[in-house]
Design an enzyme around this catalytic site. Structure first.
Site, mmCIF file in Angstrom:
data_model
loop_
_atom_site.group_PDB
_atom_site.id
_atom_site.type_symbol
_atom_site.label_atom_id
_atom_site.label_comp_id
_atom_site.label_asym_id
_atom_site.label_seq_id
_atom_site.Cartn_x
_atom_site.Cartn_y
_atom_site.Cartn_z
ATOM 1 N N LYS A 51 0.840 -1.213 0.000
ATOM 2 C CA LYS A 51 0.000 0.000 0.000
ATOM 3 C C LYS A 51 0.876 1.264 0.000
ATOM 4 C CE LYS A 51 -3.453 2.851 0.722
ATOM 5 N NZ LYS A 51 -4.642 3.083 -0.089
ATOM 6 N N CYS A 110 -4.308 10.620 1.148
ATOM 7 C CA CYS A 110 -3.228 9.625 1.042
ATOM 8 C C CYS A 110 -1.892 10.199 0.622
ATOM 9 C CB CYS A 110 -3.600 8.578 0.003
ATOM 10 S SG CYS A 110 -5.272 8.008 0.127
HETATM 11 N N1 LIG Z 1 -10.910 7.869 2.751
HETATM 12 C C1 LIG Z 1 -10.262 7.261 1.773
HETATM 13 O O1 LIG Z 1 -10.417 7.602 0.590
HETATM 14 C C2 LIG Z 1 -9.340 6.077 2.069
HETATM 15 C C3 LIG Z 1 -8.794 5.385 0.986
HETATM 16 C C4 LIG Z 1 -7.972 4.282 1.232
HETATM 17 C C5 LIG Z 1 -7.691 3.915 2.530
HETATM 18 N N2 LIG Z 1 -8.219 4.590 3.581
HETATM 19 C C6 LIG Z 1 -7.879 4.123 4.935
HETATM 20 O O2 LIG Z 1 -9.025 3.984 5.732
HETATM 21 C C7 LIG Z 1 -8.812 4.634 6.991
HETATM 22 C C8 LIG Z 1 -10.137 5.164 7.486
HETATM 23 O O3 LIG Z 1 -10.525 6.193 6.599
HETATM 24 P P1 LIG Z 1 -11.986 6.783 6.576
HETATM 25 O O4 LIG Z 1 -12.023 7.725 5.425
HETATM 26 O O5 LIG Z 1 -12.979 5.673 6.650
HETATM 27 O O6 LIG Z 1 -12.013 7.599 7.944
HETATM 28 P P2 LIG Z 1 -13.247 8.379 8.571
HETATM 29 O O7 LIG Z 1 -12.683 9.527 9.299
HETATM 30 O O8 LIG Z 1 -14.321 8.576 7.542
HETATM 31 O O9 LIG Z 1 -13.850 7.327 9.635
HETATM 32 C C9 LIG Z 1 -13.181 6.839 10.729
HETATM 33 C C10 LIG Z 1 -14.203 6.370 11.761
HETATM 34 O O10 LIG Z 1 -13.480 5.751 12.831
HETATM 35 C C11 LIG Z 1 -14.143 6.091 14.034
HETATM 36 N N3 LIG Z 1 -13.246 5.862 15.168
HETATM 37 C C12 LIG Z 1 -12.221 6.624 15.628
HETATM 38 N N4 LIG Z 1 -11.653 6.056 16.708
HETATM 39 C C13 LIG Z 1 -12.332 4.906 16.933
HETATM 40 C C14 LIG Z 1 -12.213 3.876 17.908
HETATM 41 N N5 LIG Z 1 -11.269 3.914 18.864
HETATM 42 N N6 LIG Z 1 -13.093 2.851 17.865
HETATM 43 C C15 LIG Z 1 -14.058 2.782 16.924
HETATM 44 N N7 LIG Z 1 -14.203 3.735 15.953
HETATM 45 C C16 LIG Z 1 -13.349 4.779 15.969
HETATM 46 C C17 LIG Z 1 -14.539 7.532 13.827
HETATM 47 O O11 LIG Z 1 -15.557 7.922 14.737
HETATM 48 C C18 LIG Z 1 -14.995 7.521 12.362
HETATM 49 O O12 LIG Z 1 -16.393 7.237 12.250
HETATM 50 C C19 LIG Z 1 -7.785 5.712 6.697
HETATM 51 O O13 LIG Z 1 -7.001 6.014 7.809
HETATM 52 C C20 LIG Z 1 -6.971 5.084 5.623
HETATM 53 O O14 LIG Z 1 -5.904 4.363 6.179
HETATM 54 C C21 LIG Z 1 -9.031 5.672 3.370
#
Ligand SMILES: NC(=O)c1ccc[n+]([C@@H]2O[C@H](COP(=O)([O-])OP(=O)(O)OC[C@H]3O[C@@H](n4cnc5c(N)ncnc54)[C@H](O)[C@@H]3O)[C@@H](O)[C@H]2O)c1
Length: 429
Positions: A219, A273
Site C-alpha cells: 500500500k 493519502c
Molecule cells: N478515505 C479514503 O479515501 C481512504 C482510501 C484508502 C484507505 N483509507 C484508509 O481507511 C482509513 C479510514 O478512513 P476513513 O475515510 O474511513 O475515515 P473516517 O474519518 O471517515 O472514519 C473513521 C471512523 O473511525 C471512528 N473511530 C475513531 N476512533 C475509533 C475507535 N477507537 N473505535 C471505533 N471507531 C473509531 C470515527 O468515529 C470515524 O467514524 C484511513 O485512515 C486510511 O488508512 C481511506
C-alpha cells in the site's frame, strides 16, 4: 460468520454493508454515537458514496447490520474483526496511533479464542506485527497464533466509488503467520466479488502476500510511487517554465512510449493519502532520499505558484488574490492536506490579501478553516487556480472585476475567457 467492523467511516461502513450483502451478520462499532444512531436508522452518515444509501437500507432492514458504541461487546460476539480506524501524522511527520491504539485495546478486551483480527488502515511497515499483535495478546490474555489470528489487508479504494473499487483491485492479504494468512484469504474470498482483469499478473481476487509487512509495504509503495511520479512531473514543469516548453505536450509525447506513465503537474497534491503515506514510509526508512526529495518538491509547489504570480504581477503587497478551490481534487468535498492552505500562506508572506472560493464549501465552512471567503463578482487583483473543479473551466475575466493576472495551477482555464489578462500556467511557456 459474524463480522465486526471497527470504525464506520467512509471506508468501514461500505465494507460492513458489503459483508452483509454476502449473507454475513455484521456488527459495526464506532466511538461516535451520532454515527451509530444514523447507521441503525439506515441513514448514511456522510454523502457521496455511490450505492451506499440503498445498500445500507437493505442491510439494516434485513437485520444484517447493526451498530454500537460498545466495541468490547461487539468483538465478543464476532468471528472476524476488521479494523478501519484512521492513523494520522502529526506536524513532525510522525504517525499518531492514538485512535487505533484505543480501538486495539478495546478489541483485545473482547477478543474470543479462534477469532481473526484484520487491520485495513494504512500503516507504517511493521506496525501490525510489532505494535498491535503484542497489544492484542496482552489485553486478551490469549496466545497470538495459537488462540487467534492477525492479518493486514490494505484498503485500495477511493471514497465515492468504494464498491466498484473493491471489485476492481485485488485484495492484498498478509498474516502474522501462515495460518493467519489462510484465515484472512478465506474471509475476504467469502465477502468480496471481483471483476475479470485479464491485464493482471494473477487472476483478480484475494492475493496472499508473504507476511503483514509485505501487505503494509504494498500500500505504501503504490501511494509513494504516485507522490514521486507527481514530484517528477512538477520538477519537469519548473524546468519547462525556464526553458519555454509546454510540459503537457512533452508528457503526452513521452507517455506514448509504454514504459512512461508520467503524471500531470500541479499545485494540488493533496488528499488523504498522497501527502501522508510517503511520510509513513519515511518514518521507517529515513534513508529514502528519493522519497524525501519528492515530498519536498511537491510541498514547494504552492510557493512556486505564488512566485510565478509575483513574477507576472510585480509586488503583491496589498494585492487581493483569490485562490480558486480548497478541495484537494475537483468535485470532491475534502480539504485535508489541501495545497490551498500553503498557497494562502505563501500569499500572506508576500503581503498579499488572499481570499478563497470553492463551490463545494459554504462561506461559514471556509471561515471555520481560517480562510476568508470570496464571492464571484467581487473585485480582485489576481487569481490562482488551485483545484480542477468543472466550474473553473467556465469562468473568465468578467467574473473577476479588476483582475490583471491569472496563474492556472491545473490547466483548466479557457484562454478565450481570459483575453486581456496575463495568464500563466505551471509548465507552460
Ligand atoms: N478515505 C479514503 O479515501 C481512504 C482510501 C484508502 C484507505 N483509507 C484508509 O481507511 C482509513 C479510514 O478512513 P476513513 O475515510 O474511513 O475515515 P473516517 O474519518 O471517515 O472514519 C473513521 C471512523 O473511525 C471512528 N473511530 C475513531 N476512533 C475509533 C475507535 N477507537 N473505535 C471505533 N471507531 C473509531 C470515527 O468515529 C470515524 O467514524 C484511513 O485512515 C486510511 O488508512 C481511506
Amino acid at each position: 460468520m459474524i463480522v465486526c467492523v471497527v470504525g464506520l467511516g467512509k471506508i468501514g461502513l461500505p465494507l460492513a454493508v458489503q459483508c452483509a450483502s454476502k449473507g454475513h451478520r455484521v456488527i459495526g462499532a464506532d466511538i461516535d454515537a451520532s454515527v451509530v444512531e444514523r447507521v441503525n436508522a439506515a441513514c448514511e452518515p456522510f454523502p457521496g458514496e455511490a450505492g451506499l444509501a440503498e445498500r445500507l437500507r437493505a442491510a439494516v432492514d434485513a437485520g444484517m447490520v447493526h451498530a454500537t458504541t460498545d466495541t468490547v461487546a461487539a468483538v465478543g460476539k464476532s468471528d472476524v474483526v476488521v479494523v478501519v480506524v484512521p492513523v494520522v501524522v502529526d506536524d513532525s511527520g510522525a504517525p499518531d496511533f492514538g485512535w487505533i491504539d484505543d480501538a486495539t485495546r478495546a478489541i483485545a478486551k473482547g477478543l474470543r479464542p479462534g477469532a481473526l483480527v484484520a487491520y485495513e488502515t494504512t500503516l507504517p511497515v511493521g506496525t501490525t506485527r510489532e505494535r498491535f499483535l503484542p497489544m492484542l495478546a496482552e489485553g486478551s490474555g490469549l496466545r497470538a497464533g495459537a488462540d487467534f489470528s492477525v492479518a493486514y489487508s490494505p484498503e485500495r479504494v477511493f471514497s465515492g466509488r468504494v464498491f466498484a473499487d473493491l471489485r476492481r483491485y485485488p485484495k492484498l492479504v498478509g498474516g502474522v503467520d501462515e495460518a493467519s494468512t489462510r484465515r484472512a484469504v478465506a474471509f475476504y474470498t467469502a465477502v468480496l466479488d471481483f471483476d475479470e482483469r485479464p491485464d493482471l499478473a494473477r487472476p483478480n481476487g484475494v492475493w496472499d502476500l508473504p507476511g503483514t509487512e509485505a501487505a503494509e509495504f504494498a500500500k505504501l509503495a503504490e501511494t509513494t510511487y504516485r507522490d514521486v511520479n507527481i514530484a517528477l512531473a512538477n520538477q519537469f514543469a519548473r524546468f519547462a517554465d525556464a526553458a519555454g516548453v509546454d510540459i503537457y505536450r512533452v508528457i503526452e509525447a513521452a507517455n506514448s512510449q509504454p514504459f512512461s506513465h508520467i503524471h500531470t503537474p500541479g499545485i494540488a497534491v493533496g488528499g488523504h493519502c498522497i501527502p501522508v503515506y510517503p511520510r509513513f514510509y519515511l518514518w521507517r526508512d529515513p534513508s529514502a532520499t528519493v522519497v524525501r526529495a519528492a515530498r519536498d518538491a511537491n510541498a514547494e509547489m504552492p510557493a512556486y505558484a505564488v512566485d510565478l504570480l509575483a513574477a507576472a504581477y510585480g509586488d503583491l503587497t496589498g494585492a487581493r488574490v483569490v485562490v480558486l478551490g480548497v478541495a484537494y481534487r475537483g468535485g470532491v468535498k475534502e480539504a485535508a492536506f489541501s495545497g490551498a492552505f500553503p498557497t494562502v500562506e505563501a500569499l500572506r508572506r508576500r503581503g498579499a490579501d488572499p481570499v478563497v472560493h470553492d463551490p463545494l464549501f459554504t462561506s461559514d465552512e471556509l471561515r471555520r478553516m481560517a480562510l476568508v471567503p470570496y464571492l464571484l463578482g467581487e473585485p480582485v487583483d489576481a487569481v490562482v487556480v488551485h483545484t480542477d473543479h468543472a466550474l473553473y473551466r467556465r469562468l473568465g475575466a468578467r467574473d473577476f472585476p479588476g483582475v490583471r493576472v491569472v496563474v492556472d495551477g491545473r490547466r483548466v482555464t479557457d484562454p478565450d475567457l481570459w483575453a486581456g489578462v496575463t495568464r500563466r500556467m505551471i509548465g507552460a511557456p
